[in-house]
Design a protein around this motif. Structure first.
Motif, PDB file in Angstrom:
ATOM      1  N   ASN A   1       0.864  -1.174   0.000  1.00  0.00           N
ATOM      2  CA  ASN A   1       0.000   0.000   0.000  1.00  0.00           C
ATOM      3  C   ASN A   1       0.903   1.227   0.000  1.00  0.00           C
ATOM      4  O   ASN A   1       1.569   1.508   0.999  1.00  0.00           O
ATOM      5  N   GLU A   2       0.958   1.930  -1.108  1.00  0.00           N
ATOM      6  CA  GLU A   2       1.882   3.057  -1.229  1.00  0.00           C
ATOM      7  C   GLU A   2       1.639   4.119  -0.166  1.00  0.00           C
ATOM      8  O   GLU A   2       2.580   4.641   0.430  1.00  0.00           O
ATOM      9  N   GLU A   3       0.393   4.431   0.098  1.00  0.00           N
ATOM     10  CA  GLU A   3       0.075   5.462   1.080  1.00  0.00           C
ATOM     11  C   GLU A   3       0.563   5.068   2.470  1.00  0.00           C
ATOM     12  O   GLU A   3       0.988   5.922   3.264  1.00  0.00           O
ATOM     13  N   TYR A   4       0.500   3.792   2.765  1.00  0.00           N
ATOM     14  CA  TYR A   4       0.906   3.313   4.087  1.00  0.00           C
ATOM     15  C   TYR A   4       2.408   3.522   4.304  1.00  0.00           C
ATOM     16  O   TYR A   4       2.839   3.983   5.365  1.00  0.00           O
ATOM     17  N   ILE A   5       3.212   3.171   3.316  1.00  0.00           N
ATOM     18  CA  ILE A   5       4.662   3.348   3.420  1.00  0.00           C
ATOM     19  C   ILE A   5       5.019   4.832   3.391  1.00  0.00           C
ATOM     20  O   ILE A   5       5.909   5.289   4.120  1.00  0.00           O
ATOM     21  N   ALA A   6       4.310   5.593   2.578  1.00  0.00           N
ATOM     22  CA  ALA A   6       4.637   7.007   2.368  1.00  0.00           C
ATOM     23  C   ALA A   6       4.518   7.843   3.639  1.00  0.00           C
ATOM     24  O   ALA A   6       5.223   8.853   3.784  1.00  0.00           O
ATOM     25  N   GLN A   7       3.641   7.439   4.571  1.00  0.00           N
ATOM     26  CA  GLN A   7       3.423   8.272   5.749  1.00  0.00           C
ATOM     27  C   GLN A   7       4.386   7.952   6.896  1.00  0.00           C
ATOM     28  O   GLN A   7       4.288   8.539   7.978  1.00  0.00           O
ATOM     29  N   ALA A   8       5.334   7.050   6.670  1.00  0.00           N
ATOM     30  CA  ALA A   8       6.303   6.710   7.717  1.00  0.00           C
ATOM     31  C   ALA A   8       7.508   7.642   7.671  1.00  0.00           C
ATOM     32  O   ALA A   8       7.792   8.272   6.654  1.00  0.00           O
ATOM     33  N   LYS A   9       8.218   7.711   8.787  1.00  0.00           N
ATOM     34  CA  LYS A   9       9.478   8.466   8.836  1.00  0.00           C
ATOM     35  C   LYS A   9      10.646   7.573   8.415  1.00  0.00           C
ATOM     36  O   LYS A   9      11.598   8.025   7.797  1.00  0.00           O
ATOM     37  N   PHE A  10      10.590   6.291   8.807  1.00  0.00           N
ATOM     38  CA  PHE A  10      11.624   5.318   8.443  1.00  0.00           C
ATOM     39  C   PHE A  10      10.952   4.064   7.888  1.00  0.00           C
ATOM     40  O   PHE A  10       9.868   3.673   8.337  1.00  0.00           O
TER      41      PHE A  10
END
Length: 316
Positions: free
Chosen positions: A119-128
């Motif tokens: 899920n691109e959005e899920y990874i995108a909202q992380a700091k690391f």
């Protein structure tokens, strides 16, 4: 979300007695996996962590997801595979300092991860975004998934943290070296041990290992030195941070994952790189004192007690 990680976690069976596993009649069931070890470690230190994976539609998978969720790790991206089982492994504690691990993970649900599971959005909202060299060794589809996930992370400015976590039994040396080098070249922070340095570059000196990783493309390198601590190398600074003495190592498995959790926790808290490495050393030391992959991962007060050399063994 502070940190998102991806990889296989398995059911862990440990004999209730020491010695050869062939003589064991009772086992304790726990859970272990490098990526969830890091996620749980971060959660216990007050950070938000999420885990991407697959489990089988079986009791082991259900129990595992419930356990990880119970540690306040987000499991919304864990999918259920209807055809393949949850992986299992055994940890044989023959005697103090002699721990052997046996994996039964072929064709497991997690080995069936594909880029479509991301899920691109899920990874995108992380700091690391945290990855290890174990996942790409499980299958070609897993390797493709890791590369696709890194591409997403880089697209959105998420810092990639890579622990080579060499598993020789999972693939050929030639393929392992090639893939690990490529992943390291894409990492913002790489966390090798001396074993990985020897395997990937035929070097055992921490500085030479770090130089090789930096020339390979890694932005920052931390070489784990076990009981001696860790050596760090960034574009601005380098140094060695001593480890914390441990009277008796009960179970060394998972110490490197604890180190990663401590390091990331420090960076998330705004510590300098050397101070974050020091925090990683403290978590890694505490992990070795307890049997189990995640059981020894500390909470904030335990880290502070160790780092401040307080004796708080007795709580009343």
């Amino acid at each position: 979300m502070d940190v998102v990680t991806i990889g296989e976690t398995m059911v862990l069976f440990t004999p209730n007695s020491r010695g050869y596993m062939r003589h064991a009649h009772q086992f304790s069931m726990k859970f272990g996996g490098a990526e969830t070890n890091v996620a749980v470690g971060l959660s216990r230190l007050g950070h938000q962590a999420g885990w991407i994976s697959k489990v089988g539609n079986d009791e082991f998978g259900k129990a595992m997801v419930a356990f990880v969720k119970g540690e306040n790790v987000d499991v919304s991206q864990v999918k259920v595979d209807q055809k393949h089982p949850t992986g299992v492994y055994f940890k044989e504690l023959r005697r103090a300092g002699d721990v052997r691990v046996y994996y039964y993970r072929k064709d497991s649900a997690a080995s069936r991860l594909t880029p479509e599971d991301l899920n691109e959005e899920y990874i995108a909202q992380a700091k690391f975004f945290h990855i290890t060299g174990i996942t790409p060794a499980l299958s070609d589809s897993c390797a493709n998934t890791i590369l696709a996930a890194i591409k997403i992370a880089k697209k959105h400015g998420v810092r990639v943290v890579f622990d080579p976590n060499l598993r020789r039994k999972l693939w050929s040396e030639e393929k392992a070296r090639s893939v690990l080098l490529h992943l390291a070249s894409l990492a913002d922070i790489v966390l090798p041990g001396i074993e990985e340095g020897k395997f990937m570059f035929d070097e055992t000196d921490p500085k030479k290992i770090a130089d090789c990783f930096l020339k390979n493309g890694s932005a920052n390198v931390v070489v784990k030195l076990g009981a001696d601590g860790a050596a760090y190398f960034t574009k601005d600074t380098a140094g060695v941070i001593s480890g914390y003495p441990v009277e008796q190592v009960v179970d060394p498995v998972g110490a490197g994952d604890g180190f990663a959790a401590g390091l990331l926790s420090g960076l998330l808290n705004g510590l300098s790189f050397p101070e974050a490495v020091k925090r990683g050393n403290a978590v890694g030391a505490l992990v070795t004192m307890v049997d189990g992959d995640v059981e020894g991962l500390p909470e904030e007060d335990e880290i502070e007690a160790l780092m401040n050399s307080k004796n708080e063994d007795v709580q009343r």
